[in-house]
Design an enzyme around this catalytic site. Sequence first.
Site, PDB file in Angstrom:
ATOM      1  N   ASP A  11       0.865  -1.183   0.000  1.00 13.27           N
ATOM      2  CA  ASP A  11       0.000   0.000   0.000  1.00 13.27           C
ATOM      3  C   ASP A  11       0.900   1.230   0.000  1.00 13.27           C
ATOM      4  OD1 ASP A  11      -2.440   1.584   0.397  1.00 13.27           O
ATOM      5  OD2 ASP A  11      -1.806   1.846   2.469  1.00 13.27           O
ATOM      6  N   SER A  12       0.290   2.406  -0.132  1.00 12.62           N
ATOM      7  CA  SER A  12       1.061   3.648  -0.067  1.00 12.62           C
ATOM      8  C   SER A  12       1.511   3.963   1.360  1.00 12.62           C
ATOM      9  CB  SER A  12       0.200   4.802  -0.576  1.00 12.62           C
ATOM     10  OG  SER A  12      -0.949   4.927   0.225  1.00 12.62           O
ATOM     11  N   CYS A  74      -4.373  -1.518  -1.994  1.00 10.96           N
ATOM     12  CA  CYS A  74      -4.528  -0.078  -2.216  1.00 10.96           C
ATOM     13  C   CYS A  74      -5.384   0.137  -3.456  1.00 10.96           C
ATOM     14  CB  CYS A  74      -3.147   0.546  -2.414  1.00 10.96           C
ATOM     15  SG  CYS A  74      -3.198   2.320  -2.702  1.00 10.96           S
ATOM     16  N   ASN A  75      -6.518   0.780  -3.252  1.00 11.78           N
ATOM     17  CA  ASN A  75      -7.414   1.047  -4.382  1.00 11.78           C
ATOM     18  C   ASN A  75      -6.755   1.938  -5.425  1.00 11.78           C
ATOM     19  OD1 ASN A  75     -10.497   0.291  -3.477  1.00 11.78           O
ATOM     20  ND2 ASN A  75      -9.180   0.736  -1.745  1.00 11.78           N
ATOM     21  N   GLU A 153      -3.005   8.572   8.608  1.00 16.07           N
ATOM     22  CA  GLU A 153      -1.547   8.375   8.698  1.00 16.07           C
ATOM     23  C   GLU A 153      -0.956   9.073   9.928  1.00 16.07           C
ATOM     24  OE1 GLU A 153       0.983   6.778   6.552  1.00 16.07           O
ATOM     25  OE2 GLU A 153      -0.650   5.716   5.575  1.00 16.07           O
ATOM     26  N   CYS A 185     -11.063   2.794  -0.023  1.00  9.78           N
ATOM     27  CA  CYS A 185      -9.667   3.148   0.249  1.00  9.78           C
ATOM     28  C   CYS A 185      -9.301   2.335   1.473  1.00  9.78           C
ATOM     29  CB  CYS A 185      -9.537   4.635   0.536  1.00  9.78           C
ATOM     30  SG  CYS A 185      -7.902   5.121   1.136  1.00  9.78           S
ATOM     31  N   THR A 186      -8.146   1.697   1.444  1.00  9.01           N
ATOM     32  CA  THR A 186      -7.828   0.760   2.530  1.00  9.01           C
ATOM     33  C   THR A 186      -7.486   1.474   3.844  1.00  9.01           C
ATOM     34  OG1 THR A 186      -5.565   0.599   1.660  1.00  9.01           O
ATOM     35  CG2 THR A 186      -7.131  -1.113   1.006  1.00  9.01           C
ATOM     36  N   HIS A 187      -7.344   2.802   3.799  1.00  5.37           N
ATOM     37  CA  HIS A 187      -7.171   3.544   5.054  1.00  5.37           C
ATOM     38  C   HIS A 187      -8.508   3.706   5.799  1.00  5.37           C
ATOM     39  CE1 HIS A 187      -3.289   4.693   3.345  1.00  5.37           C
ATOM     40  NE2 HIS A 187      -2.963   5.296   4.472  1.00  5.37           N
TER      41      HIS A 187
HETATM   42  N1  DGL Z   1      -4.821   3.315   0.855  1.00  7.80           N
HETATM   43  C1  DGL Z   1      -4.873   3.877  -0.451  1.00  7.80           C
HETATM   44  C2  DGL Z   1      -6.105   3.389  -1.204  1.00  7.80           C
HETATM   45  O1  DGL Z   1      -6.640   2.338  -0.895  1.00  7.80           O
HETATM   46  C3  DGL Z   1      -4.764   5.349  -0.668  1.00  7.80           C
HETATM   47  C4  DGL Z   1      -3.985   6.234   0.214  1.00  7.80           C
HETATM   48  C5  DGL Z   1      -3.216   7.285  -0.551  1.00  7.80           C
HETATM   49  O2  DGL Z   1      -3.789   8.285  -1.023  1.00  7.80           O
HETATM   50  O3  DGL Z   1      -2.012   7.088  -0.685  1.00  7.80           O
HETATM   51  O4  DGL Z   1      -6.537   4.026  -2.136  1.00  7.80           O
END
Ligand code: DGL
Length: 275
Positions: A11-12, A74-75, A153, A185-187
């Site tokens: 993921d990011s 990560c989407n 984050e 979004c996985t966050h």
């Molecule tokens: N967790 C990431 C997702 O699922 C995005 C977070 C980011 O913007 O880096 O899209």
Amino acid sequence: VSDPRAIGVFDSGVGGLTVARAILDLLPREPMIYVGDSARFPYGPKPVEEIRRYAIDIADYLVHRDVKMLVVACNSVEVSGLGDIAARAGIPVVGVIDPGTRTAVHATRNGVIGLIGTEATVTSGAYDRAVAATGASVTLHSQACPVFVEHVERGDTTSDALRSAAREYLVPLIERGIDTLILGCTHYPLLSGLLQLELGPDVVLVSSAEETAKDVYATLLRSGLERREPDAPAHEFLSTGEPELFQHLAEVFLGPELLEVRAAQALPVGGGSWN
Ligand code: DGL
């Protein structure tokens, strides 16, 4: 036969830990190598070509580490070109968009589904295509929530600034009558408390983390890639950014049980809630 190789997850940043957590719950014998690209976080506001370059770097690294499966947790990465990543990997690749979409389509009662995600994810239209591919007659309303990931984050799930941003993002979805919301979004599963509070109890939240973990499980078994040794596996969590910060957030969000195992004798069992 047993395949001792690790599952690669990336993921990011820390968001993919929600997917990692769900995988570890379903597959406790599987070793995992997790990469969080915190140095180049956030991906969401970046052009898809740039996101794809970063994702290919990480996928190549994980393939070089001989992982047996890649999980794109990560989407924003998935919308930038999962196909490229899959083609280079030569191993099974599992993403997050289809699992969440399938669940939402089954969960909705009135056929009106909301989607929240990063700008990259929402503007890509990937969820619209995924919903259309299910053939279900449902309507999808999408909303980008750019500031959410920054709060997550930082370990912030409760501040006033975050809550007012949430209200601003969610009101248009509420007005359209959504009864189901895809956390695209996985966050965002880390914001489930806030989202449910703002939306009320009638809206079903769909976290792609748990659904993706079920796909990882099915893919692993279908491909005959399970590790069969009963001893606990060793995991590796890597961050391209500040490792201490990542470690701190991973302890909060992934769960301390992964990093520290307490002996049962040390717990206050006498007369406690165990009886
Ligand atoms: N967790 C990431 C997702 O699922 C995005 C977070 C980011 O913007 O880096 O899209």
